[in-house]
Design an enzyme around this catalytic site. Structure first.
Site, short mmCIF file in Angstrom:
data_model
loop_
_atom_site.label_atom_id
_atom_site.label_comp_id
_atom_site.label_asym_id
_atom_site.label_seq_id
_atom_site.Cartn_x
_atom_site.Cartn_y
_atom_site.Cartn_z
N GLY A 44 24.78 5.10 66.68
CA GLY A 44 24.94 5.55 66.35
C GLY A 44 26.30 6.40 66.29
O GLY A 44 26.65 6.03 67.19
N GLN A 49 32.67 12.10 67.06
CA GLN A 49 32.58 11.25 68.07
C GLN A 49 34.26 10.95 67.65
O GLN A 49 34.95 9.89 68.55
CB GLN A 49 31.64 10.00 68.21
N CYS A 91 25.94 5.31 74.91
CA CYS A 91 26.73 6.02 73.85
C CYS A 91 28.45 5.67 74.16
O CYS A 91 28.62 5.40 74.53
CB CYS A 91 27.30 7.92 74.55
N LEU A 92 28.30 5.66 72.49
CA LEU A 92 29.61 5.60 72.56
C LEU A 92 30.93 5.57 72.90
O LEU A 92 31.80 5.65 73.69
CB LEU A 92 29.97 4.84 70.93
N HIS A 133 19.95 11.86 69.67
CA HIS A 133 20.85 12.01 70.50
C HIS A 133 22.08 12.34 69.25
O HIS A 133 23.38 13.11 69.93
CB HIS A 133 21.10 10.56 70.69
N GLU A 134 22.32 12.09 68.56
CA GLU A 134 23.51 12.58 67.73
C GLU A 134 23.05 13.63 66.76
O GLU A 134 24.30 14.12 66.87
CB GLU A 134 23.47 11.33 66.12
N HIS A 137 25.06 15.54 69.47
CA HIS A 137 26.52 16.03 69.44
C HIS A 137 27.43 16.62 68.69
O HIS A 137 28.27 17.27 69.01
CB HIS A 137 27.16 14.50 68.80
#
Ligand code: NI
Length: 166
Positions: A44, A49, A91-92, A133-134, A137
């Site tokens: 994701g 990000q 998470c990236l 989660h996204e 963000h």
């Protein structure tokens, strides 16, 4: 491939703004975000990000173990949450961090697709986790906000140190 911002970059704390119209430029951004997510690899990625404050997320919980199955969420809203699930999330923007987070096990999300068409999706398990989660963000809420105070301090110190080390 776009550059992925990593914690503690302050831009990750900003709130993304709704997409007014799904134009070719937005579709291009979506495609670049998807390529960046697959290249990372990750399941994701939110526009925040990659430093773009627009309410766009791409998710694919089936890749790389299965065929690509890209979910594009533009202006997503969660309209229903049910149950509870704990998942070890990554998470990236938090390289090498994995933490248990509890979230709703089933969510209903309304969004626009890559063509600007509204749709509703009911998701469970990992897909529900990834959607929540996204969406966090997009509001500047991060994985580190979902863990205990002590873990938060530990992760913060580690990532600041990593960044200094380059
Ligand atoms: Ni993330």
């Amino acid at each position: 491939m776009l550059d992925i911002l990593t914690y503690p970059d302050e831009r990750l704390r900003q709130r993304a703004e709704p997409v007014v119209e799904v134009t070719d430029a937005i579709r291009h951004l979506v495609d670049e975000m998807a390529a960046t997510m697959y290249g990372a690899p990750g399941i994701g990625l939110a526009a925040n990000q990659v430093g773009v404050l627009k309410r766009i997320a791409v998710i694919d919980v089936d890749y790389p173990d299965g065929e690509p199955n890209l979910l594009v969420l533009i202006n997503p809203e969660i309209t229903d949450r049910q149950g509870q699930i704990t998942w070890e999330e990554g998470c990236l923007s938090f390289p090498d961090v994995r933490e248990d987070v509890s979230r709703a096990d089933k969510v209903t999300v309304n969004a626009l697709d890559r063509n600007g068409k509204p749709f509703e999706l009911i998701a469970e398990g990992l897909l529900a986790v990834a959607i929540q989660h996204e969406l966090d963000h997009l509001d500047g809420v991060l994985l580190i906000d979902q863990v205990s105070f002590l873990k938060r301090q530990m992760i913060h110190r580690q990532l600041v140190k990593n960044k200094r080390a380059g």
